[in-house]
Design an enzyme around this catalytic site. Structure first.
Site: not given
Ligand code: NAD
Length: 289
Positions: A93, A168, A243
């Protein structure tokens, strides 16, 4: 199919596992060694760099925290490194401007790309029941759709590049407003002397019907099960809702759209996060009323 998956956190971990279950060869990279180890347990091939992950990839998926990271990873580590013609699918997102910019850069470098943010949380990511809202050309969508299917309840083309992120931000702004309204209505019913369960029974079958009330009731012991029944642990964190609301406000400003209730919802979540509630489910707004 050979798929590279970058970002195996709460969401990406479950999504990559479903691609493996569908028979794809998934090469995974994450900065977190724990996340990478969990992905390996699910059958992904752990890689030491993005470069290693995208070697031989026909599709490159990313599920990263924000637009700045998505742009840095794509421009510095994917474009010109992944095989030309691989379809790039960003499921993060992120802000609309960055989404459009990276797609343009990708296209210029010879990669079709879509923005494909999701609705549904960590449980839906694990279960393979996410809704993908996809922005991109017909050609890019045709390439991305079969890759997304094993992770999806629905894959919907929203329009051209950026349209997925527009869908979204609008959806989540609406969700925030519904949730705050649901909390206020449940509390008002209770304080005015109506049993909240009775209110639920009536309003969930009346014009107050909405997902927040009917399917994710934010009051413990009332209506549908939700994180409220577990002191607002798990679920969709208030910090993530904040966010999304910030992205919606930036999108509204860019589009010249008036969103007074969206702005109010952002202020309410901002105050809640600043007071230490960021890790709680977004229905915990009820506890502030
Ligand atoms: P998260 O923080 O659990 O996962 C993100 C991952 O990205 C982490 O494991 C981190 O180590 C990795 N990362 C960061 N920088 C990096 C890089 N340069 N190279 C490689 N890996 C890297 O977050 P999440 O909850 O999995 O969310 C991910 C996305 O999904 C976000 O954009 C969030 O807004 C979206 N989202 C989340 C949810 C939810 O319920 N958690 C729902 C819908 C959408």
């Amino acid at each position: 199919m050979n798929i590279a998956f970058i970002g195996l956190g709460n969401m990406g971990g479950g999504m990559a596992a479903n691609l493996v279950k569908a028979g794809h060869a998934v090469r995974a990279f994450d900065l977190s060694t724990e996340a990478l180890a969990r992905a390996a347990e699910q059958g992904c091939t752990p890689c030491a760099s993005v470069e290693e992950a995208v070697a031989g990839a026909e599709a490159v998926l990313s599920m990263l925290p924000n637009g700045a990271i998505v742009k840095a990873v794509l421009t510095q580590e994917v474009l010109g490194v992944a095989p030309k013609g691989a379809v790039l699918i960003d499921c993060s997102t992120i802000d609309l401007e960055t989404a459009r910019e990276v797609t343009l850069l990708a296209r210029e470098a010879g990669y079709p790309m879509v923005d494909a943010p999701v609705s549904g949380g960590i449980a839906a990511a694990s279960a393979g029941t996410l809704t993908f809202m996809v922005g991109g050309s017909d050609e890019a969508f045709a390439r991305a759709e079969p890759v997304l299917e094993p992770m999806a309840k629905a894959v919907i083309r929203a329009g051209e590049s950026g349209a997925g992120q527009i869908a979204k931000m609008c959806n989540n702004m609406l969700l925030a407003v519904h949730m705050i309204g649901t909390c206020e209505a449940l509390k008002l019913a209770e304080k005015a002397g109506l049993d909240p369960q009775t209110f639920y029974d009536i309003s969930s079958k009346s014009t107050g019907y909405c997902w927040s009330l009917n399917d994710y009731t934010p009051m413990a012991g009332v209506g549908a099960a939700s994180p409220a029944d577990n002191d607002y642990a798990g679920g969709f964190a208030a910090a993530l809702m904040l966010k999304d609301l910030k992205l919606a406000m930036a999108g509204a400003e860019g589009a010249g759209a008036k969103v007074p209730l969206g702005g109010h919802a952002k202020a309410i979540y901002e105050a809640f996060v600043e007071s230490g509630g960021g890790g709680k489910d977004f229905g915990a707004i009820l506890t502030t009323l």
